[in-house]
Scaffold this motif. Structure first.
Motif, PDB file in Angstrom:
ATOM      1  N   THR A 289       0.816  -1.213   0.000  1.00 30.92           N
ATOM      2  CA  THR A 289       0.000   0.000   0.000  1.00 30.92           C
ATOM      3  C   THR A 289       0.851   1.266   0.000  1.00 30.92           C
ATOM      4  O   THR A 289       0.364   2.345   0.356  1.00 30.92           O
ATOM      5  CB  THR A 289      -0.927   0.015   1.232  1.00 30.92           C
ATOM      6  N   ALA A 290       2.118   1.141  -0.398  1.00 33.54           N
ATOM      7  CA  ALA A 290       3.064   2.243  -0.251  1.00 33.54           C
ATOM      8  C   ALA A 290       2.917   3.292  -1.353  1.00 33.54           C
ATOM      9  O   ALA A 290       3.781   3.467  -2.209  1.00 33.54           O
ATOM     10  CB  ALA A 290       4.492   1.713  -0.206  1.00 33.54           C
ATOM     11  N   ALA A 291       1.789   3.985  -1.323  1.00 34.78           N
ATOM     12  CA  ALA A 291       1.553   5.157  -2.167  1.00 34.78           C
ATOM     13  C   ALA A 291       0.908   6.193  -1.265  1.00 34.78           C
ATOM     14  O   ALA A 291       0.046   5.862  -0.437  1.00 34.78           O
ATOM     15  CB  ALA A 291       0.638   4.818  -3.341  1.00 34.78           C
ATOM     16  N   LEU A 292       1.304   7.455  -1.400  1.00 35.52           N
ATOM     17  CA  LEU A 292       0.866   8.483  -0.457  1.00 35.52           C
ATOM     18  C   LEU A 292      -0.650   8.583  -0.372  1.00 35.52           C
ATOM     19  O   LEU A 292      -1.224   8.625   0.722  1.00 35.52           O
ATOM     20  CB  LEU A 292       1.461   9.840  -0.842  1.00 35.52           C
ATOM     21  N   GLU A 293      -1.322   8.574  -1.524  1.00 37.15           N
ATOM     22  CA  GLU A 293      -2.774   8.730  -1.477  1.00 37.15           C
ATOM     23  C   GLU A 293      -3.455   7.530  -0.831  1.00 37.15           C
ATOM     24  O   GLU A 293      -4.503   7.662  -0.181  1.00 37.15           O
ATOM     25  CB  GLU A 293      -3.349   8.988  -2.874  1.00 37.15           C
ATOM     26  N   VAL A 294      -2.843   6.344  -0.986  1.00 32.33           N
ATOM     27  CA  VAL A 294      -3.420   5.134  -0.381  1.00 32.33           C
ATOM     28  C   VAL A 294      -3.225   5.159   1.131  1.00 32.33           C
ATOM     29  O   VAL A 294      -4.168   4.921   1.898  1.00 32.33           O
ATOM     30  CB  VAL A 294      -2.786   3.871  -0.990  1.00 32.33           C
ATOM     31  N   ARG A 295      -2.009   5.456   1.582  1.00 32.42           N
ATOM     32  CA  ARG A 295      -1.763   5.509   3.016  1.00 32.42           C
ATOM     33  C   ARG A 295      -2.572   6.631   3.674  1.00 32.42           C
ATOM     34  O   ARG A 295      -3.014   6.511   4.819  1.00 32.42           O
ATOM     35  CB  ARG A 295      -0.271   5.692   3.284  1.00 32.42           C
ATOM     36  N   THR A 296      -2.784   7.715   2.947  1.00 34.49           N
ATOM     37  CA  THR A 296      -3.634   8.791   3.481  1.00 34.49           C
ATOM     38  C   THR A 296      -5.078   8.314   3.619  1.00 34.49           C
ATOM     39  O   THR A 296      -5.728   8.542   4.646  1.00 34.49           O
ATOM     40  CB  THR A 296      -3.573  10.029   2.571  1.00 34.49           C
ATOM     41  N   ALA A 297      -5.584   7.620   2.607  1.00 35.14           N
ATOM     42  CA  ALA A 297      -6.954   7.102   2.670  1.00 35.14           C
ATOM     43  C   ALA A 297      -7.106   6.103   3.812  1.00 35.14           C
ATOM     44  O   ALA A 297      -8.116   6.101   4.525  1.00 35.14           O
ATOM     45  CB  ALA A 297      -7.325   6.455   1.339  1.00 35.14           C
ATOM     46  N   MET A 298      -6.110   5.241   4.001  1.00 31.27           N
ATOM     47  CA  MET A 298      -6.142   4.291   5.111  1.00 31.27           C
ATOM     48  C   MET A 298      -6.183   5.017   6.451  1.00 31.27           C
ATOM     49  O   MET A 298      -6.982   4.685   7.347  1.00 31.27           O
ATOM     50  CB  MET A 298      -4.910   3.380   5.058  1.00 31.27           C
ATOM     51  N   GLY A 299      -5.314   6.018   6.588  1.00 35.41           N
ATOM     52  CA  GLY A 299      -5.257   6.765   7.839  1.00 35.41           C
ATOM     53  C   GLY A 299      -6.547   7.501   8.127  1.00 35.41           C
ATOM     54  O   GLY A 299      -7.034   7.512   9.268  1.00 35.41           O
ATOM     55  N   MET A 300      -7.138   8.113   7.098  1.00 36.19           N
ATOM     56  CA  MET A 300      -8.390   8.828   7.299  1.00 36.19           C
ATOM     57  C   MET A 300      -9.515   7.873   7.680  1.00 36.19           C
ATOM     58  O   MET A 300     -10.383   8.204   8.499  1.00 36.19           O
ATOM     59  CB  MET A 300      -8.748   9.610   6.044  1.00 36.19           C
ATOM     60  N   MET A 301      -9.503   6.667   7.128  1.00 40.36           N
ATOM     61  CA  MET A 301     -10.512   5.676   7.493  1.00 40.36           C
ATOM     62  C   MET A 301     -10.350   5.270   8.953  1.00 40.36           C
ATOM     63  O   MET A 301     -11.342   5.137   9.690  1.00 40.36           O
ATOM     64  CB  MET A 301     -10.404   4.461   6.573  1.00 40.36           C
ATOM     65  N   ALA A 302      -9.106   5.087   9.398  1.00 34.48           N
ATOM     66  CA  ALA A 302      -8.867   4.754  10.801  1.00 34.48           C
ATOM     67  C   ALA A 302      -9.322   5.881  11.721  1.00 34.48           C
ATOM     68  O   ALA A 302      -9.957   5.650  12.758  1.00 34.48           O
ATOM     69  CB  ALA A 302      -7.381   4.450  11.021  1.00 34.48           C
ATOM     70  N   VAL A 303      -9.016   7.115  11.345  1.00 31.17           N
ATOM     71  CA  VAL A 303      -9.423   8.272  12.152  1.00 31.17           C
ATOM     72  C   VAL A 303     -10.947   8.397  12.189  1.00 31.17           C
ATOM     73  O   VAL A 303     -11.538   8.716  13.233  1.00 31.17           O
ATOM     74  CB  VAL A 303      -8.768   9.558  11.608  1.00 31.17           C
ATOM     75  N   GLU A 304     -11.604   8.115  11.066  1.00 33.15           N
ATOM     76  CA  GLU A 304     -13.066   8.173  11.042  1.00 33.15           C
ATOM     77  C   GLU A 304     -13.683   7.118  11.957  1.00 33.15           C
ATOM     78  O   GLU A 304     -14.741   7.343  12.560  1.00 33.15           O
ATOM     79  CB  GLU A 304     -13.559   8.009   9.605  1.00 33.15           C
ATOM     80  N   ASN A 305     -13.026   5.971  12.100  1.00 33.61           N
ATOM     81  CA  ASN A 305     -13.486   4.989  13.081  1.00 33.61           C
ATOM     82  C   ASN A 305     -13.369   5.526  14.500  1.00 33.61           C
ATOM     83  O   ASN A 305     -14.247   5.299  15.335  1.00 33.61           O
ATOM     84  CB  ASN A 305     -12.697   3.685  12.929  1.00 33.61           C
ATOM     85  N   LEU A 306     -12.303   6.266  14.776  1.00 28.39           N
ATOM     86  CA  LEU A 306     -12.160   6.897  16.086  1.00 28.39           C
ATOM     87  C   LEU A 306     -13.237   7.960  16.297  1.00 28.39           C
ATOM     88  O   LEU A 306     -13.845   8.042  17.372  1.00 28.39           O
ATOM     89  CB  LEU A 306     -10.768   7.521  16.223  1.00 28.39           C
ATOM     90  N   PHE A 307     -13.462   8.790  15.275  1.00 35.12           N
ATOM     91  CA  PHE A 307     -14.515   9.805  15.373  1.00 35.12           C
ATOM     92  C   PHE A 307     -15.846   9.157  15.741  1.00 35.12           C
ATOM     93  O   PHE A 307     -16.562   9.621  16.635  1.00 35.12           O
ATOM     94  CB  PHE A 307     -14.675  10.555  14.046  1.00 35.12           C
ATOM     95  N   ALA A 308     -16.190   8.097  15.019  1.00 37.04           N
ATOM     96  CA  ALA A 308     -17.477   7.427  15.243  1.00 37.04           C
ATOM     97  C   ALA A 308     -17.562   6.899  16.675  1.00 37.04           C
ATOM     98  O   ALA A 308     -18.595   7.065  17.347  1.00 37.04           O
ATOM     99  CB  ALA A 308     -17.660   6.297  14.240  1.00 37.04           C
ATOM    100  N   PHE A 309     -16.501   6.279  17.150  1.00 33.10           N
ATOM    101  CA  PHE A 309     -16.535   5.705  18.495  1.00 33.10           C
ATOM    102  C   PHE A 309     -16.790   6.783  19.544  1.00 33.10           C
ATOM    103  O   PHE A 309     -17.664   6.626  20.413  1.00 33.10           O
ATOM    104  CB  PHE A 309     -15.230   4.976  18.794  1.00 33.10           C
ATOM    105  N   PHE A 310     -16.049   7.880  19.456  1.00 29.44           N
ATOM    106  CA  PHE A 310     -16.167   8.903  20.496  1.00 29.44           C
ATOM    107  C   PHE A 310     -17.390   9.798  20.305  1.00 29.44           C
ATOM    108  O   PHE A 310     -17.736  10.570  21.205  1.00 29.44           O
ATOM    109  CB  PHE A 310     -14.872   9.708  20.585  1.00 29.44           C
ATOM    110  N   ASP A 311     -18.053   9.669  19.161  1.00 23.78           N
ATOM    111  CA  ASP A 311     -19.349  10.330  18.960  1.00 23.78           C
ATOM    112  C   ASP A 311     -20.508   9.412  19.362  1.00 23.78           C
ATOM    113  O   ASP A 311     -21.678   9.768  19.179  1.00 23.78           O
ATOM    114  CB  ASP A 311     -19.512  10.732  17.488  1.00 23.78           C
ATOM    115  N   GLY A 312     -20.178   8.219  19.855  1.00 22.95           N
ATOM    116  CA  GLY A 312     -21.213   7.293  20.273  1.00 22.95           C
ATOM    117  C   GLY A 312     -21.920   6.598  19.126  1.00 22.95           C
ATOM    118  O   GLY A 312     -23.025   6.080  19.299  1.00 22.95           O
ATOM    119  N   LYS A 313     -21.283   6.540  17.973  1.00 24.37           N
ATOM    120  CA  LYS A 313     -21.872   5.912  16.792  1.00 24.37           C
ATOM    121  C   LYS A 313     -21.222   4.549  16.539  1.00 24.37           C
ATOM    122  O   LYS A 313     -20.161   4.241  17.082  1.00 24.37           O
ATOM    123  CB  LYS A 313     -21.683   6.811  15.556  1.00 24.37           C
ATOM    124  N   ALA A 314     -21.847   3.762  15.691  1.00 17.62           N
ATOM    125  CA  ALA A 314     -21.275   2.481  15.306  1.00 17.62           C
ATOM    126  C   ALA A 314     -20.014   2.698  14.472  1.00 17.62           C
ATOM    127  O   ALA A 314     -19.957   3.606  13.628  1.00 17.62           O
ATOM    128  CB  ALA A 314     -22.291   1.674  14.488  1.00 17.62           C
TER     129      ALA A 314
END
Length: 319
Positions: A289-314
């Motif tokens: 996955t060593a392409a900047l846009e791919v690693r950025t997309a992966m990271g944003m997906m992980a962060v969005e999972n954190l957002f959802a958890f701390f917002d009380g969402k699934a």
């Protein structure tokens, strides 16, 4: 007061900025996986953790922290065999991953390795760099013509289907595959075979695309390799311990198979000297996955999972 989050290895700046805008982020600026002691401290000290490949969240680690402060692991990556999800769940910790974001990039690396192994590209580059190339001649470094051959895909999930698409539409390859459950639509004309040995014996190039887990450890062993033809190639872009490296080395040294292309290894970052010295194997340093846009997309997906958890969402990508 914002939640305290540990990011276990440096991620692209865009991802860090998104996380820091919401959380109190501690960045572990170290390129190596976390140690067992670090993991125990982290579970007790942070509200959430964004782990990366190789951070070994084992059952023993969770058992050592009976009342963790952390209640979410937003894994950076689709593979999660470094996290004991059952033990995490028992400890009251949710786990997520980043599927989808990695699919095309990983499939691209599979095709890269297929071509490099079949056409002996890395061997040729080594010859040239060592000044051992003395000019073209008709029988020099003859490899396998990939177009029109049979590709066997072990694991027809998102990545397997993306590999099949590229192989069939790009190279006119016939697709056969093995999957633990029936696949009604592989996206291209394809035959689901009944056994691993059938795939290994049918294909000119076998690509491993199953998740890493205790059930798939050493799936590709001496018995599986013995079913391949001496003109065949093995490609692994999944997890290193799916392939028994000692058996693969024997198969390559003896000429039992023609070649291999590896992006992952059994004990990363250690690669056996026997593999490193073989000419008929192409070795990449886990570039899936060593392409900047791919690693950025992966990271944003992980962060969005954190957002959802701390917002009380699934969690969008809960395991």
């Amino acid at each position: 007061m914002s939640e305290k989050i540990l990011i276990t290895r440096r991620l692209p700046d865009t991802v860090l900025a998104a996380a820091e805008a919401r959380f109190d982020v501690v960045l572990r600026d170290n390129t190596q996986p976390m140690t067992e002691d670090e993991l125990k401290v982290a579970l007790a000290a942070y509200d959430g953790i964004l782990p990366t490949l190789g951070d070994p969240f084992t059952a023993e680690v969770f058992a050592a922290v009976p009342e963790p402060r952390c209640h979410v692991l937003a894994n950076f990556g689709v593979g999660y065999n470094h996290i004991n999800v059952s033990a995490a769940t028992a400890a009251g910790i949710l786990v997520s991953n980043t599927p989808g974001a990695v699919t095309d990039a990983t499939a691209d690396i599979a095709l890269t390795l297929m071509l490099m192994s079949a056409r002996r590209a890395s061997e040729g580059e080594r010859m040239l760099r060592a000044r051992n190339w003395h000019g073209w001649h008709p029988t020099q470094m003859l490899g396998l013509h990939m177009s029109g051959k049979v590709v066997g895909i072990v694991g027809m999930g998102r990545i397997g289907k993306a590999i099949a698409h590229r192989a069939h539409h790009g190279f006119g390859m016939e697709v056969v595959f093995l999957n633990r459950s029936p696949v009604e639509d592989a996206g291209v004309p394809a035959r689901q075979l009944n056994s691993l040995s059938e795939v290994m014996s049918t294909a000119d190039i076998v690509v491993i695309a199953v998740p890493g887990s205790p059930a798939t450890r050493y799936l590709i062993n001496a018995e599986a390799l013995s079913a391949m033809r001496e003109t065949s190639h093995l490609i692994n872009i999944a997890r290193g311990d799916i392939v028994e490296e000692a058996a693969l080395i024997d198969a390559l040294q003896s000429g039992q198979i023609a070649g291999a292309g590896l992006d992952v290894y059994e004990n990363e970052p250690e690669v056996p000297e026997a593999l490193r010295t073989l000419e008929n194997v192409t070795l990449l340093p886990h570039l899936g996955t060593a392409a900047l846009e791919v690693r950025t997309a992966m990271g944003m997906m992980a962060v969005e999972n954190l957002f959802a958890f701390f917002d009380g969402k699934a969690l969008p990508n809960k395991l």
